[in-house]
Design a protein around this motif. Sequence first.
Motif, PDB file in Angstrom:
ATOM      1  N   VAL A  51      28.984 105.966  98.884  1.00  0.00           N
ATOM      2  CA  VAL A  51      27.973 106.483  99.800  1.00  0.00           C
ATOM      3  C   VAL A  51      27.960 105.636 101.062  1.00  0.00           C
ATOM      4  CG1 VAL A  51      25.482 106.811 100.154  1.00  0.00           C
ATOM      5  CG2 VAL A  51      26.521 107.428  97.962  1.00  0.00           C
ATOM      6  N   LEU A  52      28.071 106.282 102.213  1.00  0.00           N
ATOM      7  CA  LEU A  52      27.999 105.583 103.498  1.00  0.00           C
ATOM      8  C   LEU A  52      26.754 106.064 104.243  1.00  0.00           C
ATOM      9  CD1 LEU A  52      29.195 103.641 105.574  1.00  0.00           C
ATOM     10  CD2 LEU A  52      30.536 105.564 106.489  1.00  0.00           C
ATOM     11  N   ILE A  53      25.848 105.121 104.512  1.00  0.00           N
ATOM     12  CA  ILE A  53      24.586 105.425 105.180  1.00  0.00           C
ATOM     13  C   ILE A  53      24.574 104.762 106.550  1.00  0.00           C
ATOM     14  CG2 ILE A  53      22.063 105.132 105.052  1.00  0.00           C
ATOM     15  CD1 ILE A  53      22.332 105.248 102.005  1.00  0.00           C
ATOM     16  N   LYS A  54      24.063 105.474 107.509  1.00  0.00           N
ATOM     17  CA  LYS A  54      24.054 104.992 108.888  1.00  0.00           C
ATOM     18  C   LYS A  54      23.164 103.749 109.029  1.00  0.00           C
ATOM     19  CE  LYS A  54      25.072 109.494 110.958  1.00  0.00           C
ATOM     20  NZ  LYS A  54      24.631 110.549 111.902  1.00  0.00           N
ATOM     21  N   PRO A  55      23.292 103.038 110.150  1.00  0.00           N
ATOM     22  CA  PRO A  55      22.518 101.798 110.349  1.00  0.00           C
ATOM     23  C   PRO A  55      21.008 101.960 110.247  1.00  0.00           C
ATOM     24  CG  PRO A  55      24.331 101.863 111.894  1.00  0.00           C
ATOM     25  CD  PRO A  55      24.322 103.202 111.206  1.00  0.00           C
ATOM     26  N   ALA A  67      33.770 109.000 103.082  1.00  0.00           N
ATOM     27  CA  ALA A  67      33.029 107.751 103.296  1.00  0.00           C
ATOM     28  C   ALA A  67      33.979 106.563 103.308  1.00  0.00           C
ATOM     29  CB  ALA A  67      31.968 107.578 102.208  1.00  0.00           C
ATOM     30  N   GLU A  68      34.966 106.560 102.412  1.00  0.00           N
ATOM     31  CA  GLU A  68      35.949 105.476 102.392  1.00  0.00           C
ATOM     32  C   GLU A  68      36.705 105.405 103.721  1.00  0.00           C
ATOM     33  OE1 GLU A  68      37.275 104.827  97.716  1.00  0.00           O
ATOM     34  OE2 GLU A  68      38.505 106.122  99.001  1.00  0.00           O
ATOM     35  N   TYR A  85      27.339 100.540 102.932  1.00  0.00           N
ATOM     36  CA  TYR A  85      28.455 101.099 102.168  1.00  0.00           C
ATOM     37  C   TYR A  85      28.258 100.746 100.699  1.00  0.00           C
ATOM     38  CZ  TYR A  85      33.377 102.068 100.960  1.00  0.00           C
ATOM     39  OH  TYR A  85      34.541 102.546 100.407  1.00  0.00           O
ATOM     40  N   PHE A  86      27.951 101.758  99.893  1.00  0.00           N
ATOM     41  CA  PHE A  86      27.663 101.539  98.476  1.00  0.00           C
ATOM     42  C   PHE A  86      28.781 102.119  97.618  1.00  0.00           C
ATOM     43  CE2 PHE A  86      23.523 101.561 100.518  1.00  0.00           C
ATOM     44  CZ  PHE A  86      22.880 100.493  99.921  1.00  0.00           C
ATOM     45  N   ARG A  87      29.233 101.332  96.667  1.00  0.00           N
ATOM     46  CA  ARG A  87      30.237 101.782  95.701  1.00  0.00           C
ATOM     47  C   ARG A  87      29.903 101.187  94.332  1.00  0.00           C
ATOM     48  NH1 ARG A  87      34.593  97.812  95.293  1.00  0.00           N
ATOM     49  NH2 ARG A  87      36.148  99.435  94.902  1.00  0.00           N
ATOM     50  N   GLU A 106      22.283  96.374  96.375  1.00  0.00           N
ATOM     51  CA  GLU A 106      23.004  95.704  97.460  1.00  0.00           C
ATOM     52  C   GLU A 106      24.325  96.406  97.743  1.00  0.00           C
ATOM     53  OE1 GLU A 106      25.088  91.475  97.532  1.00  0.00           O
ATOM     54  OE2 GLU A 106      22.902  91.266  97.606  1.00  0.00           O
ATOM     55  N   GLU A 107      24.586  96.662  99.031  1.00  0.00           N
ATOM     56  CA  GLU A 107      25.863  97.271  99.395  1.00  0.00           C
ATOM     57  C   GLU A 107      26.905  96.174  99.580  1.00  0.00           C
ATOM     58  OE1 GLU A 107      27.062  97.525 103.129  1.00  0.00           O
ATOM     59  OE2 GLU A 107      25.873  95.703 103.155  1.00  0.00           O
TER      60      GLU A 107
END
Length: 578
Positions: A51-55, A67-68, A85-87, A106-107
């Motif tokens: 998951v990629l979340i904006k600032p 997202a990667e 950036y969560f994985r 925590e990302e």
Amino acid sequence: MSLLVASIDFGTTFSGWAYSFKHEYHNNKDNIHTKNWPASSHISQKAPTVVLIKPDGKTLQSFGYEAESKYAELAETGDHKDWYYFRRFKMLLFDEKGVQRNVTIEEVGGKKLNAIDVFYHAIKYIKDDLVQTIKQQLTGEEFQETDIAWVITVPAIWNDAAKQFMRTAAEKAGIGKGKLTLALEPEAASLYCRHLPVNKNVGHSDASLYSFPEGTKYMVLDAGGGTVDITVHEIVSENTVRELHKASGGAWGGIKVDEEFEKLIDELIGPGSVDDLKRESMEEYLDLTQEFEIKKREIDPTSEKQVSIRMPSLFRHFAMIKKRKTLAELVTESKYSGKVGVTRDKFRLDKDISLSLFGSTTESIIDHIQNLLEIPIISDCSAILMVGGFSESRVLQHRIKNAFSQLHIIIPQDAGLAVMKGAVSFGFNPLFIGERIAKYTYGKQDTHLQTEKCSHAPTDLRTHSDGIMCRKLFEVLVEEGSSLKIDTVVETKPSAPIKRGQTSISKKIYASTNPNAKLVTDQGCRKIGKMSFPVDPHLFDRGHIYTTCYKFGGTEIEVRVRNDVTGELYTSTVDFLG
């Protein structure tokens, strides 16, 4: 009745969706649709759980392969540091003590967000993607999201709090409470494989669940990226099995192999080298993890071929900074000399080293299975069904076959999709598991009048108009290890408000691993949830009229309260998140 059933297989490393229309499924149980997720170099039926979340910390930018790629692009220019950036965040929920509603996660860069929001973004993306796909397929036909019955998969070894956490995130993502079922991952896979013929298996096994007669016992080994779930089933009929032993397992999934690889790097170059790489060049760290994910699947225990892995350029710099030697010199002087080589931009691992990366996790799995097979009710187990993404590993397959050569080892061709497709089948056939085994001794707090016959230890005593009351007693509802049919209902003695004008009654639910627990304060006994239900203040003088009915045997605990005067039923939601 819903028009179709859709499943979301939410995995630690990979996730995806599947669906089948009711008429399609009943005509052909193999008619289950999945998505082809486009990656840079291949097509996959699952996407990375990334998951990629904006600032701003609130807006989803992308999910999966997209997202990667986006994060790697940001890292290349150094613009990634304010992004989230969560994985591999699903492992947060693998906690025996439970999980709190407001827990943070925590990302990769160290920043934190509320975990429920991260799960919500992932589930909503997958849900919306599936809905959009169906709408495109049904162009010109009327279709509403309410036509979908949703099934989300969860590990069987998760506790009640983790299941509720996933349900809460799904409901926040727009899946209605009455439209959502949770399916236990190994059960879903078992159902899917129950209808697969021999020719759909990997290797040369001449057995399949499809051909096993009633009374056959088999073990389901669901090896995923994060956890390994093991259940044992007995075939009752063509469409029904029963669980023989409570679900068990541990954090022995495929990411343990990744951790061993990173430990190897730190041993070669110096402690903290992987963390330094992540901090100084996120782009190269992502390249390394993606490279190893691919290589990990290719490692073959029957081949002498070396495994080559592209090496981040910074590792040569780290070698000089940390040890003042070249990387080749460090490798030559290490205990891995002759087994690990450095050639241009690659590490080369020989067979023994590459296989050793699987040692810890495969040993844990094999030891656990061996212990299970010593249990009398399981000792005559006939087969092991291997499913889950990690079960596609040739190393794990080889070691399981060698360790349990006396059993049939069944591995479906699409082992990594068995849970996802089986969850669709579970939506159509939720009674496939006719009986489950209680994981804990469940109970509630009780109070009674002290008598000479009280056998429990001294407890919290309160003086009441009727005498001295013993409090904080543990009243058992179901015992650990007991067999529970799907519709098992346990009724407790009726309760009543304790004061005039009271509008609700609250109750606490406890779980114990101590079979001798008498008090809720005994060792091994802990509160896991609470519930409340409304009471009619006009019926205060009618005494104990509210009977609580606990329903066990399903994938989640259900509670209903009956007003014995009016006959009214109230469904109470148990809060396991605190």
